[in-house]
Design a protein around this motif. Structure first.
Motif, short mmCIF file in Angstrom:
data_model
loop_
_atom_site.label_atom_id
_atom_site.label_comp_id
_atom_site.label_asym_id
_atom_site.label_seq_id
_atom_site.Cartn_x
_atom_site.Cartn_y
_atom_site.Cartn_z
N GLU A 18 1.19 -1.05 0.03
CA GLU A 18 0.48 0.14 0.11
C GLU A 18 1.27 1.60 0.18
O GLU A 18 2.09 1.12 0.89
CB GLU A 18 -1.04 -0.66 1.66
CG GLU A 18 -1.71 1.45 1.20
CD GLU A 18 -2.53 1.40 2.51
OE1 GLU A 18 -3.04 2.74 3.28
OE2 GLU A 18 -2.76 0.00 3.11
N HIS A 19 0.89 2.32 -1.01
CA HIS A 19 0.85 3.50 -0.82
C HIS A 19 0.13 4.66 0.08
O HIS A 19 -0.27 4.87 -0.17
CB HIS A 19 1.29 3.80 -2.73
CG HIS A 19 2.50 2.79 -3.00
ND1 HIS A 19 2.60 2.06 -3.60
CD2 HIS A 19 4.21 2.92 -3.47
CE1 HIS A 19 3.82 0.42 -4.12
NE2 HIS A 19 4.34 1.87 -3.79
N GLN A 20 1.63 5.11 0.79
CA GLN A 20 0.83 6.27 1.12
C GLN A 20 1.83 7.38 1.43
O GLN A 20 3.15 7.49 1.99
CB GLN A 20 0.35 5.61 2.50
CG GLN A 20 0.08 6.97 3.36
CD GLN A 20 -0.47 6.39 4.94
OE1 GLN A 20 -0.78 5.05 5.24
NE2 GLN A 20 0.19 7.01 6.15
N TYR A 21 1.34 8.83 1.30
CA TYR A 21 2.01 10.10 1.27
C TYR A 21 2.28 10.25 2.14
O TYR A 21 1.61 10.60 3.88
CB TYR A 21 1.22 11.36 0.86
CG TYR A 21 2.14 12.51 0.43
CD1 TYR A 21 3.08 12.87 -0.64
CD2 TYR A 21 1.80 13.49 1.88
CE1 TYR A 21 4.12 13.54 0.14
CE2 TYR A 21 3.11 14.45 1.92
CZ TYR A 21 4.16 14.60 0.15
OH TYR A 21 4.65 15.12 0.57
N SER A 22 3.65 10.61 2.77
CA SER A 22 4.48 11.12 4.33
C SER A 22 5.23 12.40 3.78
O SER A 22 6.23 12.21 3.29
CB SER A 22 5.19 9.78 4.62
OG SER A 22 6.08 10.42 6.40
N ASN A 35 10.17 9.22 0.27
CA ASN A 35 9.74 8.15 -0.94
C ASN A 35 10.81 6.97 -1.24
O ASN A 35 12.01 7.05 -0.97
CB ASN A 35 10.24 9.01 -2.30
CG ASN A 35 9.51 8.35 -3.35
OD1 ASN A 35 8.09 7.98 -3.33
ND2 ASN A 35 9.85 7.99 -4.50
N ILE A 55 7.14 2.33 5.78
CA ILE A 55 6.29 3.32 6.70
C ILE A 55 5.78 2.45 8.20
O ILE A 55 6.03 2.37 9.30
CB ILE A 55 4.79 3.88 6.43
CG1 ILE A 55 5.30 5.29 5.15
CG2 ILE A 55 4.50 5.11 7.83
CD1 ILE A 55 4.10 5.98 4.96
N SER A 56 5.20 0.79 7.59
CA SER A 56 4.45 0.34 8.52
C SER A 56 4.58 -1.17 7.91
O SER A 56 4.67 -1.89 6.73
CB SER A 56 3.32 0.53 8.99
OG SER A 56 2.06 0.46 7.95
N VAL A 107 3.37 -0.89 3.99
CA VAL A 107 3.08 0.34 3.43
C VAL A 107 3.77 1.13 3.56
O VAL A 107 5.31 1.03 4.08
CB VAL A 107 2.12 1.51 4.57
CG1 VAL A 107 1.64 2.76 4.40
CG2 VAL A 107 1.06 0.28 5.17
N SER A 134 5.74 4.76 1.89
CA SER A 134 5.89 6.09 1.18
C SER A 134 5.76 6.64 -0.06
O SER A 134 6.75 5.84 -0.67
CB SER A 134 7.07 6.87 1.98
OG SER A 134 7.03 8.37 2.09
N LYS A 135 5.28 7.52 -0.36
CA LYS A 135 5.43 7.77 -1.12
C LYS A 135 5.19 9.28 -2.07
O LYS A 135 5.19 9.61 -2.78
CB LYS A 135 4.02 7.84 -2.77
CG LYS A 135 2.62 8.63 -2.37
CD LYS A 135 1.48 8.82 -3.10
CE LYS A 135 0.72 8.88 -1.99
NZ LYS A 135 -0.92 8.96 -3.32
#
Length: 350
Positions: free
Chosen positions: A308-312, A317, A321-322, A340, A342-343
């Motif tokens: 899963e890609h999630q903005y942080s 990038n 993350i988790s 998960v 980061s993007k």
């Protein structure tokens, strides 16, 4: 590439580019004509030529069409003493049944008397016993992004067995975020990622355990991210310690990794890894790049089920993350792991 010239006669060609696509080259030849082509910028700041091979082949094709109007079509002749045999395109050796199944068998030309005699030792059933490789770091953010490795790394055998190749993960620090040792029969390759202030140099120490143990120090340049050490003895435990030396002469907190060169009866290096038996420990992949995370999960005998890609705003990038299950959890082999990634934001440039 010769087919791209489309001149309806036998032709061979090779393109080339320089750093940042400032220069484009093309060398092409037929049995009765040779031509080279260049286009580019005298001043590097003037611009670049993306996909330059499209322009070079188009230009040289027009030259060839004109030049060949009065030249006969001649076929390439195979010189005497040249033979064509099947080899594995990974090892360059004669293929085995696993090479055939992997689709890596090609035909290549050799001087007679210099044909490979050994059988490929890189393919084991459906797996690929790949040599060590480098993972891209943040310097490659404009060229595909950090955390990338070769595609064929996914074909490597999961779990704790790698034939004559094994990986050991080291204890890292806030500055040295990755410190791994790749052990092969003829030595060890160390790779690391550095996140701190630009180092003046790196200091790498190798200590051998035992009564006859000695400590050897290697001074490496500040842009070094990999070192191969071949001066090792069998059946010995070594500890490598890595520190970065800053401009003021101070050393950062050390990262360490332990390796063993114990040799099995079959000649392979025996390295203990998490994941022996049907119960394994879930590795901690939080904070490292996705490609490395997927490799570690696979090596533990687990599978990556969902990415899963999630903005942080805080995690670079491409870094994890988790993860689920949590690091350190006890689970069965072949269980699926969710990560998960980061993007954003992008880090650095190259």
């Amino acid at each position: 590439l010769g087919r791209s010239l489309q001149i309806d006669r036998p032709v061979a060609a090779k393109t080339g580019t320089t750093e940042n696509w400032k220069d484009v080259y093309l060398a092409a030849y037929t049995p009765n004509l040779v031509a080279t082509f260049w286009m580019g910028y005298d001043e590097p700041k003037m611009g670049s030529i993306q996909q330059g091979w499209r322009y070079s082949t188009a230009f040289l094709r027009e030259v060839f069409l004109e030049a060949f109007q009065d030249l006969e079509i001649v076929e390439f002749e195979q010189p005497e003493g040249i033979v064509r045999v099947s080899v594995c395109n990974k090892s360059g050796l004669r293929p085995n049944e696993s090479c055939q199944a992997a689709g890596t068998v090609i035909s290549d030309y050799f001087i007679e008397g210099h044909i490979p005699g050994e059988i490929c030792n890189m393919h084991q059933d459906m797996f690929y016993n790949r040599p060590p490789y480098i993972i891209t770091d943040e310097r490659w953010s404009r060229r595909g992004g950090p955390g990338r490795g070769p595609e064929d790394a996914k074909e490597m055998l999961p779990g704790d067995g790698f034939g004559d190749f094994a990986e050991q993960w080291g204890q890292t620090t806030s500055d040295i975020s990755l410190f791994n040792a790749y052990v092969v029969q003829d030595g060890v390759t160390l790779q690391w990622q550095y996140e701190g202030t630009n180092p003046k140099s790196f200091e790498l120490q190798r200590a051998a355990q035992g009564a006859a143990g000695e400590t050897v120090t290697f001074e490496l340049e500040g842009n070094t991210r990999q070192y191969s050490d071949t001066d090792l003895a069998e059946n010995t435990i070594y500890t490598y310690t890595l520190t970065a030396r800053l401009a003021d002469g101070t050393l950062t907190e050390p990262a360490t990794v332990h390796i063993s060169t114990a040799v099995d009866t079959d000649g392979s290096v025996d390295i203990h890894q998490p994941g022996s038996g049907d119960i394994v420990v879930v590795p901690n992949v939080t904070g490292i790049f996705q490609a490395i995370a997927e490799m570690r999960i696979s090596q533990a005998g687990l599978k990556v089920s969902i990415v899963e890609h999630q903005y942080s705003d805080t995690v670079p990038n491409g870094q994890v993350i988790s993860q689920i299950p949590a690091p350190g959890s006890i689970t069965e082999k072949r269980r699926e792991v969710k990560i998960v990634v980061s993007k954003g934001p992008e880090t650095g440039s190259f």
